[in-house]
Design a protein around this motif. Structure first.
Motif, PDB file in Angstrom:
ATOM      1  N   GLU A 168       0.830  -1.206   0.000  1.00 47.54           N
ATOM      2  CA  GLU A 168       0.000   0.000   0.000  1.00 47.54           C
ATOM      3  C   GLU A 168       0.864   1.256   0.000  1.00 47.54           C
ATOM      4  OE1 GLU A 168      -2.766  -0.402   3.249  1.00 47.54           O
ATOM      5  OE2 GLU A 168      -3.536  -2.291   2.442  1.00 47.54           O
ATOM      6  N   LEU A 169       1.949   1.244   0.755  1.00 49.00           N
ATOM      7  CA  LEU A 169       2.856   2.387   0.782  1.00 49.00           C
ATOM      8  C   LEU A 169       3.505   2.605  -0.584  1.00 49.00           C
ATOM      9  CD1 LEU A 169       4.492   1.687   4.253  1.00 49.00           C
ATOM     10  CD2 LEU A 169       3.070   3.672   3.686  1.00 49.00           C
ATOM     11  N   LEU A 170       3.666   1.525  -1.344  1.00 52.84           N
ATOM     12  CA  LEU A 170       4.263   1.608  -2.689  1.00 52.84           C
ATOM     13  C   LEU A 170       3.219   1.874  -3.771  1.00 52.84           C
ATOM     14  CD1 LEU A 170       6.875  -1.305  -2.567  1.00 52.84           C
ATOM     15  CD2 LEU A 170       7.241   1.138  -2.119  1.00 52.84           C
ATOM     16  N   GLY A 171       2.019   2.250  -3.379  1.00 55.30           N
ATOM     17  CA  GLY A 171       0.990   2.604  -4.356  1.00 55.30           C
ATOM     18  C   GLY A 171       0.446   1.426  -5.136  1.00 55.30           C
ATOM     19  N   GLY A 172       0.480   0.244  -4.547  1.00 57.68           N
ATOM     20  CA  GLY A 172      -0.057  -0.944  -5.203  1.00 57.68           C
ATOM     21  C   GLY A 172       0.983  -1.814  -5.867  1.00 57.68           C
ATOM     22  N   TYR A 173       2.237  -1.377  -5.873  1.00 60.58           N
ATOM     23  CA  TYR A 173       3.310  -2.175  -6.462  1.00 60.58           C
ATOM     24  C   TYR A 173       3.390  -3.515  -5.742  1.00 60.58           C
ATOM     25  CZ  TYR A 173       7.931  -3.554  -8.122  1.00 60.58           C
ATOM     26  OH  TYR A 173       8.984  -4.240  -8.692  1.00 60.58           O
ATOM     27  N   ASP A 174       3.460  -4.586  -6.506  1.00 61.93           N
ATOM     28  CA  ASP A 174       3.511  -5.927  -5.938  1.00 61.93           C
ATOM     29  C   ASP A 174       4.910  -6.496  -6.118  1.00 61.93           C
ATOM     30  OD1 ASP A 174       3.292  -8.658  -5.328  1.00 61.93           O
ATOM     31  OD2 ASP A 174       1.265  -8.800  -6.150  1.00 61.93           O
ATOM     32  N   CYS A 175       5.636  -6.623  -5.008  1.00 65.86           N
ATOM     33  CA  CYS A 175       7.030  -7.088  -5.020  1.00 65.86           C
ATOM     34  C   CYS A 175       7.185  -8.500  -5.575  1.00 65.86           C
ATOM     35  CB  CYS A 175       7.609  -7.046  -3.614  1.00 65.86           C
ATOM     36  SG  CYS A 175       7.550  -5.434  -2.833  1.00 65.86           S
ATOM     37  N   THR A 176       6.102  -9.256  -5.634  1.00 64.42           N
ATOM     38  CA  THR A 176       6.191 -10.642  -6.085  1.00 64.42           C
ATOM     39  C   THR A 176       5.992 -10.779  -7.590  1.00 64.42           C
ATOM     40  OG1 THR A 176       3.835 -11.104  -5.726  1.00 64.42           O
ATOM     41  CG2 THR A 176       5.320 -11.452  -3.851  1.00 64.42           C
ATOM     42  N   LEU A 177       5.620  -9.688  -8.250  1.00 65.86           N
ATOM     43  CA  LEU A 177       5.364  -9.731  -9.699  1.00 65.86           C
ATOM     44  C   LEU A 177       6.501  -9.092 -10.479  1.00 65.86           C
ATOM     45  CD1 LEU A 177       1.624  -8.554  -9.790  1.00 65.86           C
ATOM     46  CD2 LEU A 177       2.490 -10.895  -9.966  1.00 65.86           C
ATOM     47  N   PRO A 178       6.733  -9.547 -11.714  1.00 69.57           N
ATOM     48  CA  PRO A 178       7.728  -8.879 -12.555  1.00 69.57           C
ATOM     49  C   PRO A 178       7.254  -7.472 -12.928  1.00 69.57           C
ATOM     50  CG  PRO A 178       6.752 -10.793 -13.686  1.00 69.57           C
ATOM     51  CD  PRO A 178       6.144 -10.715 -12.330  1.00 69.57           C
ATOM     52  N   GLU A 179       8.197  -6.636 -13.324  1.00 68.42           N
ATOM     53  CA  GLU A 179       7.889  -5.238 -13.669  1.00 68.42           C
ATOM     54  C   GLU A 179       6.757  -5.135 -14.696  1.00 68.42           C
ATOM     55  OE1 GLU A 179       9.120  -2.327 -12.397  1.00 68.42           O
ATOM     56  OE2 GLU A 179      10.225  -3.550 -10.952  1.00 68.42           O
ATOM     57  N   ASP A 180       6.754  -5.999 -15.693  1.00 65.66           N
ATOM     58  CA  ASP A 180       5.760  -5.891 -16.766  1.00 65.66           C
ATOM     59  C   ASP A 180       4.397  -6.478 -16.392  1.00 65.66           C
ATOM     60  OD1 ASP A 180       6.551  -8.543 -16.771  1.00 65.66           O
ATOM     61  OD2 ASP A 180       6.863  -8.667 -18.934  1.00 65.66           O
ATOM     62  N   ALA A 181       4.258  -6.975 -15.181  1.00 63.45           N
ATOM     63  CA  ALA A 181       2.984  -7.577 -14.755  1.00 63.45           C
ATOM     64  C   ALA A 181       2.375  -6.834 -13.564  1.00 63.45           C
ATOM     65  CB  ALA A 181       3.207  -9.038 -14.394  1.00 63.45           C
ATOM     66  N   GLN A 182       2.821  -5.593 -13.326  1.00 63.80           N
ATOM     67  CA  GLN A 182       2.310  -4.828 -12.191  1.00 63.80           C
ATOM     68  C   GLN A 182       0.865  -4.392 -12.427  1.00 63.80           C
ATOM     69  OE1 GLN A 182       3.752  -4.356  -9.190  1.00 63.80           O
ATOM     70  NE2 GLN A 182       5.371  -5.697  -9.954  1.00 63.80           N
ATOM     71  N   PRO A 183       0.093  -4.253 -11.343  1.00 61.26           N
ATOM     72  CA  PRO A 183      -1.295  -3.800 -11.488  1.00 61.26           C
ATOM     73  C   PRO A 183      -1.368  -2.418 -12.143  1.00 61.26           C
ATOM     74  CG  PRO A 183      -0.845  -4.508  -9.229  1.00 61.26           C
ATOM     75  CD  PRO A 183       0.463  -4.496  -9.959  1.00 61.26           C
ATOM     76  N   VAL A 184      -2.478  -2.154 -12.779  1.00 60.79           N
ATOM     77  CA  VAL A 184      -2.714  -0.847 -13.407  1.00 60.79           C
ATOM     78  C   VAL A 184      -2.735   0.221 -12.318  1.00 60.79           C
ATOM     79  CG1 VAL A 184      -4.386   0.513 -14.721  1.00 60.79           C
ATOM     80  CG2 VAL A 184      -4.022  -1.900 -15.287  1.00 60.79           C
ATOM     81  N   GLY A 185      -2.130   1.360 -12.604  1.00 60.74           N
ATOM     82  CA  GLY A 185      -2.157   2.474 -11.674  1.00 60.74           C
ATOM     83  C   GLY A 185      -0.995   2.542 -10.712  1.00 60.74           C
ATOM     84  N   VAL A 186      -0.062   1.597 -10.810  1.00 58.94           N
ATOM     85  CA  VAL A 186       1.113   1.624  -9.938  1.00 58.94           C
ATOM     86  C   VAL A 186       1.972   2.820 -10.361  1.00 58.94           C
ATOM     87  CG1 VAL A 186       3.265   0.410  -9.375  1.00 58.94           C
ATOM     88  CG2 VAL A 186       1.119  -0.836  -9.462  1.00 58.94           C
ATOM     89  N   PRO A 187       2.469   3.592  -9.398  1.00 58.48           N
ATOM     90  CA  PRO A 187       3.298   4.755  -9.743  1.00 58.48           C
ATOM     91  C   PRO A 187       4.540   4.359 -10.536  1.00 58.48           C
ATOM     92  CG  PRO A 187       2.849   4.677  -7.374  1.00 58.48           C
ATOM     93  CD  PRO A 187       2.320   3.417  -7.963  1.00 58.48           C
ATOM     94  N   GLU A 188       5.040   5.291 -11.333  1.00 53.24           N
ATOM     95  CA  GLU A 188       6.243   5.040 -12.128  1.00 53.24           C
ATOM     96  C   GLU A 188       7.430   4.699 -11.225  1.00 53.24           C
ATOM     97  OE1 GLU A 188       9.131   7.567 -15.053  1.00 53.24           O
ATOM     98  OE2 GLU A 188       6.968   7.844 -15.287  1.00 53.24           O
ATOM     99  N   ASP A 189       7.536   5.399 -10.095  1.00 57.69           N
ATOM    100  CA  ASP A 189       8.584   5.116  -9.119  1.00 57.69           C
ATOM    101  C   ASP A 189       7.920   4.789  -7.786  1.00 57.69           C
ATOM    102  OD1 ASP A 189      10.762   4.919  -7.459  1.00 57.69           O
ATOM    103  OD2 ASP A 189      11.360   7.019  -7.630  1.00 57.69           O
ATOM    104  N   PRO A 190       7.554   3.521  -7.570  1.00 55.96           N
ATOM    105  CA  PRO A 190       6.841   3.164  -6.349  1.00 55.96           C
ATOM    106  C   PRO A 190       7.652   3.398  -5.072  1.00 55.96           C
ATOM    107  CG  PRO A 190       7.367   1.193  -7.617  1.00 55.96           C
ATOM    108  CD  PRO A 190       7.766   2.359  -8.442  1.00 55.96           C
ATOM    109  N   TRP A 191       8.974   3.473  -5.192  1.00 60.60           N
ATOM    110  CA  TRP A 191       9.847   3.661  -4.022  1.00 60.60           C
ATOM    111  C   TRP A 191      10.122   5.131  -3.730  1.00 60.60           C
ATOM    112  CZ3 TRP A 191      10.809   0.318  -8.058  1.00 60.60           C
ATOM    113  CH2 TRP A 191      10.564  -1.023  -7.784  1.00 60.60           C
TER     114      TRP A 191
END
Length: 148
Positions: A106-129
């Motif tokens: 949630e702090l990373l805006g929905g970025y999922d650490c378990t997924l590859p970069e090209d499989a991230q959910p829609v709406g994840v920030p360009e720089d989640p960190w």
């Protein structure tokens, strides 16, 4: 004397390849006069919410730091355990008050650490960190208060 953990210092460490958890526990080690290299090793597996986006590494590292001061090594700690829990909960409550969650994902805006970069959910920030340095600096600020 420990060097203050600023957002810039945390970002610099993370740019070098360290995890958020390592920034926090290294700072705590410096404050407590403990070995910084040990702190870096001990906390290296806590980053990214245990690399699964769960509880933020800054929070888990802070719990370890709090345990270094308020923890116990004998069975049936009684009041010592109550004090430890109170300090960890105070940290967590203040972190949530500031950022709204303890959850890395949630702090990373929905970025999922378990997924590859090209499989991230829609709406994840360009720089989640982008805000991780801020999380580290705030965690260290809280620890400075709680460990005093």
């Amino acid at each position: 004397m420990a060097t203050k953990m600023t957002e810039a210092r945390a970002n610099q460490m993370m740019d070098q390849g360290f995890h958020c958890s390592q920034c926090v526990l290294m700072h705590a080690a410096e404050v407590l006069g403990r070995d910084a290299d040990d702190a870096l090793r001990i906390s290296s597996g806590l980053g990214g919410g245990l690399f699964r986006g769960e509880v933020c590494g800054t929070v888990t590292a802070a719990a370890v730091a709090i345990s270094m001061v308020y923890g116990f090594s004998e069975p049936n700690p009684g009041e010592r355990d109550d004090l430890l829990k109170a300090k960890v909960h105070e940290f967590e409550d203040r972190f949530v008050e500031r950022f709204g969650t303890l959850c890395c994902r949630e702090l990373l805006g929905g970025y999922d650490c378990t997924l590859p970069e090209d499989a991230q959910p829609v709406g994840v920030p360009e720089d989640p960190w982008e805000h991780c340095g801020e999380y580290c600096a705030f965690a260290c600020e809280l620890l400075d208060e709680l460990l005093a």
